[in-house]
Design an enzyme around this catalytic site. Sequence first.
Site, short mmCIF file in Angstrom:
data_model
loop_
_atom_site.label_atom_id
_atom_site.label_comp_id
_atom_site.label_asym_id
_atom_site.label_seq_id
_atom_site.Cartn_x
_atom_site.Cartn_y
_atom_site.Cartn_z
N GLY A 459 57.90 30.17 33.81
CA GLY A 459 57.83 30.91 35.07
C GLY A 459 56.92 30.24 36.08
N GLY A 501 49.62 22.03 31.74
CA GLY A 501 51.00 21.61 31.56
C GLY A 501 51.45 20.59 32.58
CB ILE A 578 49.26 23.24 46.62
CG1 ILE A 578 47.98 24.04 46.38
CG2 ILE A 578 50.50 24.11 46.43
CD1 ILE A 578 48.00 24.94 45.17
CD GLN A 587 51.30 28.87 37.98
OE1 GLN A 587 51.37 27.88 38.70
NE2 GLN A 587 51.24 28.79 36.69
CE LYS A 650 39.95 19.68 41.13
NZ LYS A 650 38.79 20.28 41.85
N GLY A 653 47.52 27.79 36.77
CA GLY A 653 48.05 28.93 36.03
C GLY A 653 47.03 30.01 35.75
CD GLU A 654 44.94 29.36 31.56
OE1 GLU A 654 44.48 29.95 30.60
OE2 GLU A 654 45.22 28.14 31.53
#
Lengths: 692, 170
Positions: A459, A501, A578, A587, A650, A653-654
């Site tokens: 996703g 990832g 980005i 995201q 960088k 996701g988190e």
Amino acid sequence: MTTMDARSMGTSVRRIEGPDKVTGTAAYAGDTVAAGTLVLHPVQATVARGEITAIDTSAAEAVPGVVAVLTHRDAPRLGDTGDPEHRVLQGTTIHHRGQFVAAVLAEHAEAAAEAARLVVVSVDEAPSTTGFDPDAEAYTPAALGNGQQADTLVGDPDAALAAAPVVVRASYSTPMEHHNPMEPHATTATWIDGRLEVREASQGAELARQTLATLFDAEVTVRSPHVGGGFGTKGFLHAGTVLTVLAARTVPGRPVRFALGRRQMFETVGYRPATVQHMALGAAADGRLEVVAHDVVGATARYKEFVEPAGGSTRSMYAAPHRRTSHRAVPLDLDAPTYMRAPGEAPGSFGLECAVDELAVALDLDPIELRVRNEPDVHPENGLPFSSRGLVECLRTGAERFGWSSWDRAPRRRLVDGWWHGVGVGCGTFPAFRMPGSTAEITFTGGRYVVAIGAADIGQGARTVLTQIAADALGVDVDSIAVEIGSTQVPVGSIAGGSAGTASWGSTVVEAADRFRDKYGDAPDEGDHADAATPDNPWAEEYAMAAYCAQFAEVAVHADTGEIRVPRLLGMFGVGRILNPTLGRSQLQGGMVWGLSMALHEESVVDPRFGEVINHDLAGYHVAANADVRVVEAEWIDEDDAYVNPMGAKGIGEIGIVGVAAAIANAAYHATGVRVRSLPITCDDFLTSGLL
Amino acid sequence: MTTTIPMSITVDGERHDLDVDPRTTLLDALRERLGITTTKKGCDHGQCGACTVLLDGRRVLSCLTLAVAKDGAHVVTADGLATDGELHPVTEAFLANDAYQCGYCTPGQICSAVGAIDEARRGMPSAVTADLAADVTLDRSEIAERMSGNLCRCAAYVNIVSAVEEAAHR
Ligand code: FES
Ligand code: FES
């Protein structure tokens, strides 16, 4: 050192698999309907600890449509992965409530479920401890869940605290939380001539393959083309996958499918463990920190350790000559905890960033200014320079955009239509690293470059972004690229995890593209081909590399009911380049909503008598719904980082979740004067404060 | 002893005759019996919205609907919304607004949005409708309210509201 030129990177290419997703034709792991597929329904332990003394399967076997009932008595023996979660049906010991103790295979789901209810499991129950008591006996883990050391110490924090002019000491708690991707884990397994074929909802097909190959000593193919969200729970394999493959082994040639029910998602696939964080900050009168101490007590499982690294990011956030982080673990007779979106950083930033806010109040200083004054020149513990560090710029530009200065700093000043309004800020970081072990293969065929790598699109948009990276690395348009991912039929890929990832697969694709162009130039012939493994980052030991964020929240608390809402969130991110603004924003916003959900809604409640999560469904465990979410803006600073990877990107996701819960708690304090130190924040916190 | 009951159902324009166990939900009839997996299962308990389909034009949770009770019904899944090869405006708006990430909740979101827009056109109020007598204006808070039965763990909510807003005002 420079980053590569961008033509496609930085543009908003639409999701490549978008048309399949919006029509529902994208096939997830549970969407296979091959003729003859058997349905698995598990039997689960109803006690938290004990020994199985007998299992009676006769009534279950008599149900029409039932093909087999599998127990520890007849289950095939497994190889050892070293992970206790994988020891499925290998013995009589029960480690947690909900543990799989038998499985029914049937022609239809209805028969399987009915038969599973008829299996009688006799158990010699043992005393268990399942409620988290932070004052219970705790031990020091050999390492944290992410491999970091449990404790760090610089200087003499206790002496510095005794001498510091301004001290804040407070304890913060975060609850057990469950990932709850919308797609429950699902496995379809088929044994064909001694080979295993698996469709799996997985964040890493290759890791799944390795695990299954070790357990079953067989050649294994794993396919995972679409994954309905993972957030950490689909990284390492859990017991349900092993159970399915075990059961399939007893019916060679027939596919066996097990799609977990939502309730099983609260029993067998991990969670974020609860923490209590004891913070102590000591500062000079001008706000300069003398000491930062972050002492964490966290829950873990008795049968398998995972300790949430909640103090980890405190090691790099602010400068202070005296500093300590520590982690102690309290073992419980529960399912094993695991990685959940920003493991460590998400709960840890709640403790640290609320304490910093409390220090700002004690100093009568703007909390943004306080953070700026404590910006380190180099990593405060290991002394490495930062490859780039955008925290101060995020704070400054975010404050400007958010309208921070228009708010009176004193709490409890704005009452509008019966709602107390306030604003708060919380910051965060997440490491930027590269996982080894991927291989990318580029083949020119049919006028297109086929780029194959075992990446996973959960996703986050891997398929799309890798297409963009490959296009730029090969100097062609995205239309000339066909990316193949999501299985073990393409070269190996590391997992979609650790926000690493894209950085890992992307670096590998760039390396392969460089080799391809070195070999064939820009006019390749049909069949020309090159591959490459993930290159090491030569700067990995030279620089501290991480993403940073500043999260701003406006909160409204109802003056009579204590209801709390978040009308506005703004996240400012320093995350390098980005790669796709539309997907990146999605995201980051998604992560911020996770932070909102963590702040206001999420808590798994364990009944310590029985060891089960009592709110084990999506009615009892509330994740943010549409109407909980108002204005959520994610923006980023221009950041050129030539050291992280060739793309200069960088992971994102988190970082989106980090700092949000603190920003909301700090805003709630600013709105009402009530300091809530325990998540989730609910109306009770305000109603019982006596301040409303 | 299990008995099955014959029934027929039209899904995305195609008629199917089948025998179902009376315990079978519409969702399982679609997915397990007919092999139509464009409708997803997120909870099986009516708590997430992933299984939303249009049943005789209205949005329903197919996991809370028993298949036998819907003999002769017309079901539309997200895959059946297109007409003459043209994507439905709501589908198109989801693509254009990046109103999804993993895509698992998305077919249900889109069916739900189609139903919600229709309900608003028919004047049905929601919990946040101020004037029950007036026509409904689908502003962002109305949309968020009406779409709150469809959870999205990727939390594409901001973009989902934008997509529904765009489609509703087309
Ligand atoms: S699957 Fe029907 S509402 Fe969740
Ligand atoms: S797009 Fe992933 S759950 Fe909604």
